[in-house]
Design a protein around this motif. Structure first.
Motif, PDB file in Angstrom:
ATOM      1  N   LYS A  11     -24.992  -5.429  48.238  1.00 31.45           N
ATOM      2  CA  LYS A  11     -25.355  -4.929  46.877  1.00 31.45           C
ATOM      3  C   LYS A  11     -26.341  -6.290  46.011  1.00 31.45           C
ATOM      4  CE  LYS A  11     -22.147  -1.725  46.952  1.00 31.45           C
ATOM      5  NZ  LYS A  11     -21.054  -1.009  46.492  1.00 31.45           N
ATOM      6  N   ALA A  12     -27.124  -5.670  45.316  1.00 32.62           N
ATOM      7  CA  ALA A  12     -27.766  -6.761  44.390  1.00 32.62           C
ATOM      8  C   ALA A  12     -27.034  -6.905  43.038  1.00 32.62           C
ATOM      9  CB  ALA A  12     -29.292  -6.194  43.762  1.00 32.62           C
ATOM     10  N   ILE A  13     -26.692  -8.239  42.960  1.00 31.68           N
ATOM     11  CA  ILE A  13     -25.766  -8.399  41.676  1.00 31.68           C
ATOM     12  C   ILE A  13     -26.661  -9.322  40.846  1.00 31.68           C
ATOM     13  CG2 ILE A  13     -24.066  -9.875  41.025  1.00 31.68           C
ATOM     14  CD1 ILE A  13     -23.054  -9.800  44.166  1.00 31.68           C
ATOM     15  N   LEU A  14     -26.311  -8.828  39.351  1.00 34.13           N
ATOM     16  CA  LEU A  14     -27.316  -9.631  38.344  1.00 34.13           C
ATOM     17  C   LEU A  14     -26.448  -9.948  37.302  1.00 34.13           C
ATOM     18  CD1 LEU A  14     -29.954 -10.430  37.284  1.00 34.13           C
ATOM     19  CD2 LEU A  14     -30.176  -8.141  35.847  1.00 34.13           C
ATOM     20  N   THR A  15     -26.228 -11.308  36.956  1.00 34.67           N
ATOM     21  CA  THR A  15     -25.590 -12.079  35.954  1.00 34.67           C
ATOM     22  C   THR A  15     -26.507 -12.501  34.976  1.00 34.67           C
ATOM     23  OG1 THR A  15     -25.680 -14.271  36.740  1.00 34.67           O
ATOM     24  CG2 THR A  15     -23.894 -12.821  37.755  1.00 34.67           C
ATOM     25  N   ILE A  16     -25.823 -12.612  33.764  1.00 32.80           N
ATOM     26  CA  ILE A  16     -26.421 -13.164  32.548  1.00 32.80           C
ATOM     27  C   ILE A  16     -27.643 -14.226  32.960  1.00 32.80           C
ATOM     28  CG2 ILE A  16     -24.829 -14.863  31.903  1.00 32.80           C
ATOM     29  CD1 ILE A  16     -26.696 -12.548  29.515  1.00 32.80           C
ATOM     30  N   GLU A  17     -27.170 -15.004  33.719  1.00 37.76           N
ATOM     31  CA  GLU A  17     -27.971 -16.330  34.233  1.00 37.76           C
ATOM     32  C   GLU A  17     -29.453 -15.729  34.832  1.00 37.76           C
ATOM     33  OE1 GLU A  17     -24.124 -18.406  34.484  1.00 37.76           O
ATOM     34  OE2 GLU A  17     -24.849 -16.222  35.109  1.00 37.76           O
ATOM     35  N   GLY A  18     -29.476 -14.478  35.482  1.00 40.52           N
ATOM     36  CA  GLY A  18     -30.387 -13.851  36.058  1.00 40.52           C
ATOM     37  C   GLY A  18     -31.473 -13.307  34.992  1.00 40.52           C
ATOM     38  N   LEU A  19     -31.275 -13.554  33.823  1.00 45.75           N
ATOM     39  CA  LEU A  19     -32.231 -13.272  32.896  1.00 45.75           C
ATOM     40  C   LEU A  19     -33.141 -14.054  32.349  1.00 45.75           C
ATOM     41  CD1 LEU A  19     -29.966 -10.983  30.518  1.00 45.75           C
ATOM     42  CD2 LEU A  19     -31.134 -10.140  32.445  1.00 45.75           C
ATOM     43  N   THR A  20     -32.878 -15.350  33.038  1.00 41.03           N
ATOM     44  CA  THR A  20     -33.540 -16.353  32.757  1.00 41.03           C
ATOM     45  C   THR A  20     -35.172 -16.212  33.143  1.00 41.03           C
ATOM     46  OG1 THR A  20     -31.834 -17.919  32.826  1.00 41.03           O
ATOM     47  CG2 THR A  20     -34.054 -18.846  32.837  1.00 41.03           C
ATOM     48  N   ARG A  21     -36.171 -16.569  32.172  1.00 42.31           N
ATOM     49  CA  ARG A  21     -37.461 -16.301  32.743  1.00 42.31           C
ATOM     50  C   ARG A  21     -37.922 -17.581  33.290  1.00 42.31           C
ATOM     51  NH1 ARG A  21     -40.055 -11.385  29.175  1.00 42.31           N
ATOM     52  NH2 ARG A  21     -38.512 -10.127  29.568  1.00 42.31           N
ATOM     53  N   ASP A  27     -40.889 -18.917  32.468  1.00 37.07           N
ATOM     54  CA  ASP A  27     -41.645 -19.952  31.508  1.00 37.07           C
ATOM     55  C   ASP A  27     -40.495 -20.240  30.352  1.00 37.07           C
ATOM     56  OD1 ASP A  27     -41.027 -17.517  30.160  1.00 37.07           O
ATOM     57  OD2 ASP A  27     -42.863 -17.047  29.421  1.00 37.07           O
ATOM     58  N   GLY A  28     -39.229 -20.166  30.454  1.00 38.00           N
ATOM     59  CA  GLY A  28     -38.252 -20.524  29.854  1.00 38.00           C
ATOM     60  C   GLY A  28     -37.987 -19.616  28.285  1.00 38.00           C
ATOM     61  N   SER A  29     -38.744 -18.697  28.277  1.00 35.63           N
ATOM     62  CA  SER A  29     -38.520 -17.722  27.122  1.00 35.63           C
ATOM     63  C   SER A  29     -37.499 -16.927  27.358  1.00 35.63           C
ATOM     64  CB  SER A  29     -39.766 -16.792  26.996  1.00 35.63           C
ATOM     65  OG  SER A  29     -39.866 -16.015  28.072  1.00 35.63           O
ATOM     66  N   LEU A  30     -36.990 -16.275  26.066  1.00 35.90           N
ATOM     67  CA  LEU A  30     -35.611 -15.550  26.427  1.00 35.90           C
ATOM     68  C   LEU A  30     -35.971 -14.299  26.779  1.00 35.90           C
ATOM     69  CD1 LEU A  30     -33.783 -16.660  22.937  1.00 35.90           C
ATOM     70  CD2 LEU A  30     -33.204 -17.361  25.172  1.00 35.90           C
ATOM     71  N   HIS A  31     -34.916 -13.440  27.317  1.00 36.21           N
ATOM     72  CA  HIS A  31     -35.212 -12.115  27.569  1.00 36.21           C
ATOM     73  C   HIS A  31     -35.158 -11.429  26.128  1.00 36.21           C
ATOM     74  CE1 HIS A  31     -33.690  -8.023  28.895  1.00 36.21           C
ATOM     75  NE2 HIS A  31     -34.186  -8.225  30.215  1.00 36.21           N
ATOM     76  N   PRO A  32     -35.852 -10.125  26.176  1.00 33.00           N
ATOM     77  CA  PRO A  32     -35.922  -9.436  24.783  1.00 33.00           C
ATOM     78  C   PRO A  32     -34.536  -9.068  24.248  1.00 33.00           C
ATOM     79  CG  PRO A  32     -37.644  -8.404  26.468  1.00 33.00           C
ATOM     80  CD  PRO A  32     -36.690  -9.500  27.207  1.00 33.00           C
ATOM     81  N   LEU A  33     -33.541  -8.888  25.031  1.00 33.68           N
ATOM     82  CA  LEU A  33     -32.250  -8.377  24.706  1.00 33.68           C
ATOM     83  C   LEU A  33     -31.757  -9.845  23.932  1.00 33.68           C
ATOM     84  CD1 LEU A  33     -30.319  -6.258  27.006  1.00 33.68           C
ATOM     85  CD2 LEU A  33     -31.045  -5.375  24.770  1.00 33.68           C
ATOM     86  N   GLN A  34     -31.785 -10.927  24.523  1.00 28.96           N
ATOM     87  CA  GLN A  34     -31.445 -12.219  23.856  1.00 28.96           C
ATOM     88  C   GLN A  34     -32.116 -12.569  22.541  1.00 28.96           C
ATOM     89  OE1 GLN A  34     -32.100 -14.206  27.673  1.00 28.96           O
ATOM     90  NE2 GLN A  34     -29.842 -14.781  28.054  1.00 28.96           N
ATOM     91  N   GLN A  35     -33.417 -12.253  22.787  1.00 33.29           N
ATOM     92  CA  GLN A  35     -34.274 -12.480  21.521  1.00 33.29           C
ATOM     93  C   GLN A  35     -33.793 -11.701  20.214  1.00 33.29           C
ATOM     94  OE1 GLN A  35     -36.602 -15.165  21.313  1.00 33.29           O
ATOM     95  NE2 GLN A  35     -36.368 -14.880  19.412  1.00 33.29           N
ATOM     96  N   GLY A  36     -33.486 -10.522  20.408  1.00 35.22           N
ATOM     97  CA  GLY A  36     -33.043  -9.485  19.643  1.00 35.22           C
ATOM     98  C   GLY A  36     -31.719  -9.885  18.867  1.00 35.22           C
ATOM     99  N   ILE A  37     -30.877 -10.529  19.688  1.00 41.09           N
ATOM    100  CA  ILE A  37     -29.658 -11.183  19.408  1.00 41.09           C
ATOM    101  C   ILE A  37     -29.905 -12.256  18.537  1.00 41.09           C
ATOM    102  CG2 ILE A  37     -27.600 -12.314  20.153  1.00 41.09           C
ATOM    103  CD1 ILE A  37     -27.516 -10.114  22.346  1.00 41.09           C
ATOM    104  N   LEU A  38     -30.659 -13.078  18.952  1.00 40.44           N
ATOM    105  CA  LEU A  38     -31.036 -14.412  18.356  1.00 40.44           C
ATOM    106  C   LEU A  38     -31.576 -13.898  16.731  1.00 40.44           C
ATOM    107  CD1 LEU A  38     -31.157 -17.555  18.450  1.00 40.44           C
ATOM    108  CD2 LEU A  38     -33.267 -17.222  19.222  1.00 40.44           C
TER     109      LEU A  38
END
Length: 195
Positions: A108-118, A120-131
């Motif tokens: 199966k495909a496992i996705l962790t918080i580290e997998g949201l890294t883009r 170009d170094g920008s934050l994932h939209p969920l992370q940006q909203g939290i920030l």
């Protein structure tokens, strides 16, 4: 039979009985897990990458991800499937990594918080909203909330506040600032819709 001959025969019998299971391997046969056992060296698909890892039969996914693959963004809070801090996505469905055996997710495909890294170094939209909303106080529970929200948004991309609250209800926050967390997660969901 002399004492020396007796000792030699006991040692020889022990060697033969010990090496019996090894003989097929020495003869070039391929290794397969015995029925009812778990293969120890498995390949996991984590954050889009194939990773080979040696696991124990009773090892949880949280233990494997943190201890063997070094993915420490996943937090272990209660270690008994009650707090949601260890939430990861398994085939896009939020799961508590502390309550899943690693060998059960090898296909199966496992996705962790580290997998949201883009790239170009920008934050994932969920992370940006939290920030932007300063959604968490200590942040220990943040990875679990983010992964639960991401899983919920895959089935409901435009949730109401109440729907999202229900969607992340399996996650607990020690600081208990749920109102602020929901506001931040909804802001992140809005950013995701805008692309």
């Amino acid at each position: 039979m002399t004492r020396r001959q007796l000792i030699k025969s006991v040692i020889a019998a022990g060697v033969v009985s010990f090496s019996g299971p090894l003989l097929p391997l020495l003869a070039g046969a391929t290794h397969r897990a015995m029925p009812g056992t778990v293969e120890r060296l498995v390949t996991l698909t984590v954050n889009g990458q194939k990773r080979r890892v040696d696991i124990l039969p009773q090892e949880t996914l949280a233990q494997t991800l943190r201890g063997k693959l070094g993915l420490t963004g996943l937090k272990v809070g209660c270690d008994r499937a009650e707090c949601g801090a260890c939430t990861v996505l398994v085939n896009d469905v939020p799961q508590y990594a502390c309550s899943i055996l690693t060998h059960s997710v090898r296909d199966k495909a496992i996705l962790t918080i580290e997998g949201l890294t883009r790239a170009d170094g920008s934050l994932h939209p969920l992370q940006q909203g939290i920030l932007d909303e300063q959604g968490f106080q200590c942040g220990y529970c943040a990875p679990g909330f983010i992964m639960s929200t991401l899983g919920h948004l895959k089935t409901n991309p435009d949730p109401t506040r109440q729907e999202l609250a229900r969607g992340v209800s399996g996650n607990l926050c020690r600081c208990q600032d749920y109102d602020k967390i929901l506001t931040a997660l909804l802001r992140g969901a809005e950013y995701m819709r805008k692309g």
